[in-house]
Design a protein around this motif. Structure first.
Motif, PDB file in Angstrom:
ATOM      1  N   UNK A  47      36.889 -42.970  39.965  1.00  0.00           N
ATOM      2  CA  UNK A  47      38.136 -43.629  39.599  1.00  0.00           C
ATOM      3  C   UNK A  47      38.698 -44.289  40.854  1.00  0.00           C
ATOM      4  N   UNK A  48      38.897 -45.597  40.790  1.00  0.00           N
ATOM      5  CA  UNK A  48      39.543 -46.321  41.881  1.00  0.00           C
ATOM      6  C   UNK A  48      41.036 -46.397  41.566  1.00  0.00           C
ATOM      7  N   UNK A  49      41.835 -45.907  42.484  1.00  0.00           N
ATOM      8  CA  UNK A  49      43.303 -45.891  42.329  1.00  0.00           C
ATOM      9  C   UNK A  49      43.874 -46.890  43.315  1.00  0.00           C
ATOM     10  N   UNK A  50      44.595 -47.886  42.807  1.00  0.00           N
ATOM     11  CA  UNK A  50      45.116 -48.942  43.667  1.00  0.00           C
ATOM     12  C   UNK A  50      46.608 -49.158  43.385  1.00  0.00           C
ATOM     13  N   UNK A  51      47.421 -49.013  44.402  1.00  0.00           N
ATOM     14  CA  UNK A  51      48.876 -49.191  44.275  1.00  0.00           C
ATOM     15  C   UNK A  51      49.287 -50.556  44.817  1.00  0.00           C
ATOM     16  N   UNK A  52      50.086 -51.256  44.044  1.00  0.00           N
ATOM     17  CA  UNK A  52      50.672 -52.487  44.545  1.00  0.00           C
ATOM     18  C   UNK A  52      51.733 -52.120  45.583  1.00  0.00           C
ATOM     19  N   UNK A  53      51.660 -52.765  46.703  1.00  0.00           N
ATOM     20  CA  UNK A  53      52.630 -52.458  47.753  1.00  0.00           C
ATOM     21  C   UNK A  53      54.004 -52.995  47.360  1.00  0.00           C
ATOM     22  N   UNK A  54      55.026 -52.354  47.855  1.00  0.00           N
ATOM     23  CA  UNK A  54      56.410 -52.713  47.522  1.00  0.00           C
ATOM     24  C   UNK A  54      56.762 -54.092  48.082  1.00  0.00           C
TER      25      UNK A  54
ATOM     26  N   UNK B 255      50.400 -59.548  39.961  1.00  0.00           N
ATOM     27  CA  UNK B 255      51.552 -60.214  39.373  1.00  0.00           C
ATOM     28  C   UNK B 255      52.144 -59.390  38.222  1.00  0.00           C
ATOM     29  N   UNK B 256      51.291 -58.777  37.405  1.00  0.00           N
ATOM     30  CA  UNK B 256      51.760 -58.044  36.228  1.00  0.00           C
ATOM     31  C   UNK B 256      52.352 -56.679  36.563  1.00  0.00           C
ATOM     32  N   UNK B 257      51.967 -56.107  37.692  1.00  0.00           N
ATOM     33  CA  UNK B 257      52.474 -54.791  38.078  1.00  0.00           C
ATOM     34  C   UNK B 257      53.842 -54.893  38.740  1.00  0.00           C
ATOM     35  N   UNK B 258      54.660 -53.880  38.495  1.00  0.00           N
ATOM     36  CA  UNK B 258      55.908 -53.755  39.239  1.00  0.00           C
ATOM     37  C   UNK B 258      55.598 -53.399  40.692  1.00  0.00           C
ATOM     38  N   UNK B 259      56.476 -53.745  41.631  1.00  0.00           N
ATOM     39  CA  UNK B 259      56.268 -53.288  43.010  1.00  0.00           C
ATOM     40  C   UNK B 259      56.113 -51.770  43.042  1.00  0.00           C
ATOM     41  N   UNK B 260      55.074 -51.294  43.694  1.00  0.00           N
ATOM     42  CA  UNK B 260      54.782 -49.865  43.700  1.00  0.00           C
ATOM     43  C   UNK B 260      54.017 -49.393  42.487  1.00  0.00           C
ATOM     44  N   UNK B 261      53.735 -50.310  41.538  1.00  0.00           N
ATOM     45  CA  UNK B 261      52.968 -49.960  40.346  1.00  0.00           C
ATOM     46  C   UNK B 261      51.525 -49.659  40.678  1.00  0.00           C
ATOM     47  N   UNK B 262      50.828 -49.078  39.736  1.00  0.00           N
ATOM     48  CA  UNK B 262      49.469 -48.578  39.998  1.00  0.00           C
ATOM     49  C   UNK B 262      48.482 -49.085  38.957  1.00  0.00           C
ATOM     50  N   UNK B 263      47.293 -49.459  39.431  1.00  0.00           N
ATOM     51  CA  UNK B 263      46.174 -49.772  38.544  1.00  0.00           C
ATOM     52  C   UNK B 263      45.042 -48.799  38.847  1.00  0.00           C
ATOM     53  N   UNK B 264      44.402 -48.297  37.799  1.00  0.00           N
ATOM     54  CA  UNK B 264      43.241 -47.433  37.974  1.00  0.00           C
ATOM     55  C   UNK B 264      42.050 -48.054  37.250  1.00  0.00           C
ATOM     56  N   UNK B 265      40.896 -47.983  37.898  1.00  0.00           N
ATOM     57  CA  UNK B 265      39.653 -48.528  37.356  1.00  0.00           C
ATOM     58  C   UNK B 265      38.663 -47.390  37.152  1.00  0.00           C
ATOM     59  N   UNK B 266      38.052 -47.322  35.969  1.00  0.00           N
ATOM     60  CA  UNK B 266      36.974 -46.358  35.719  1.00  0.00           C
ATOM     61  C   UNK B 266      35.647 -46.980  36.111  1.00  0.00           C
ATOM     62  N   UNK B 267      34.778 -46.189  36.726  1.00  0.00           N
ATOM     63  CA  UNK B 267      33.454 -46.687  37.101  1.00  0.00           C
ATOM     64  C   UNK B 267      32.409 -45.592  36.911  1.00  0.00           C
TER      65      UNK B 267
ATOM     66  N   UNK C  84      54.336 -50.627  34.731  1.00  0.00           N
ATOM     67  CA  UNK C  84      54.352 -49.547  35.721  1.00  0.00           C
ATOM     68  C   UNK C  84      52.933 -49.110  36.061  1.00  0.00           C
ATOM     69  N   UNK C  85      52.024 -49.210  35.085  1.00  0.00           N
ATOM     70  CA  UNK C  85      50.642 -48.786  35.302  1.00  0.00           C
ATOM     71  C   UNK C  85      49.710 -49.589  34.400  1.00  0.00           C
ATOM     72  N   UNK C  86      48.538 -49.908  34.938  1.00  0.00           N
ATOM     73  CA  UNK C  86      47.469 -50.561  34.186  1.00  0.00           C
ATOM     74  C   UNK C  86      46.217 -49.718  34.368  1.00  0.00           C
ATOM     75  N   UNK C  87      45.551 -49.398  33.265  1.00  0.00           N
ATOM     76  CA  UNK C  87      44.333 -48.588  33.291  1.00  0.00           C
ATOM     77  C   UNK C  87      43.198 -49.420  32.728  1.00  0.00           C
TER      78      UNK C  87
END
Length: 225
Positions: free
Chosen positions: A218-225, A170-182, A138-141
């Motif tokens: 923080x980069x917030x990126x949502x996988x599109x459905x 590929x690893x995220x569910x549709x609509x899932x979110x990844x956030x990157x710290x910078x 559901x989420x990757x940080x």
């Protein structure tokens, strides 16, 4: 004046020296004697977790992956946000960092590693992402380096390029979110994320709560459905 004590040291796969220090009530990590992180500046790590998991509070059995253990502040905030039946995996490249959390940092967040929801992998987070079943998380940080510009570990560069974006998608569910710290902003990186098919938001974050400026990103990126 209280001394700045070195508690432990380790070597990264790239040959850099990683050291753990204590001063007064705080702890610090240094790479080749240069500051990497400290327990006195954890606000942006908490925001990384907040942005990743804010939609998961009412979701049962959520699956979350955290890349980079550090001092455990991201893990703490994730555990505060997700349900009691969630699965929270932490991928940490250096076994010493996991050991130090348990041995030296129990008064910080080290005890959280014993939470029944937590599973720790001592390996490269890219490998964990790559072997995950499709639509698994559901989420990757990701807080594995100083961000897409400044690398401490050379192998982490692929997380911020097409190879990493494909594996994350590929690893995220549709609509899932990844956030990157910078540690800094990076407009080119945000643009690459968008071109890879993510819906992207860039959020400025403070290093510590009382800071006057928002020095981290923080980069917030949502996988599109």
């Amino acid at each position: 004046m209280k001394p700045f004590l070195q508690l432990a040291q380790a070597q990264t796969p790239d040959g850099a020296e990683l050291t753990l220090h204590a001063h007064d009530t705080h702890f610090y990590l240094r790479v080749n004697r240069q500051p990497l992180m400290g327990t006195n500046a954890s606000e942006s790590e908490k925001i990384l977790a907040q942005l990743a998991c804010e939609r998961l509070q009412d979701k049962s059995a959520a699956r979350v992956l955290i890349g980079g253990l550090g001092f455990g502040f991201t893990l703490r905030r994730v555990l505060e946000l997700v349900s009691t039946d969630a699965i929270v995996q932490v991928a940490e490249l250096l076994p010493e960092v996991v050991t130090w959390n348990r041995e030296f940092l129990s008064t910080v967040n080290g005890l959280l590693l014993a939470d029944s929801r937590v599973e720790v992998f001592v390996e490269d987070v890219f490998q964990v992402i790559s072997r995950a079943p499709a639509a698994h998380y559901d989420a990757i940080l990701l807080d594995v380096d100083n961000g897409p510009i400044a690398m401490v570990q050379d192998g982490n560069a692929r997380l911020y390029q097409a190879q990493g974006f494909d594996a994350i998608t590929r690893a995220l569910k549709p609509g899932g979110r990844v956030t990157f710290w910078s540690a800094s902003t990076d407009h080119a990186f945000a643009k690459r994320l968008g071109k890879a098919g993510f819906k992207v938001e860039t959020v400025a974050a403070k290093a510590y709560a009382q800071a006057k400026r928002r020095s981290h990103t923080i980069f917030v990126a949502d996988r599109r459905m």
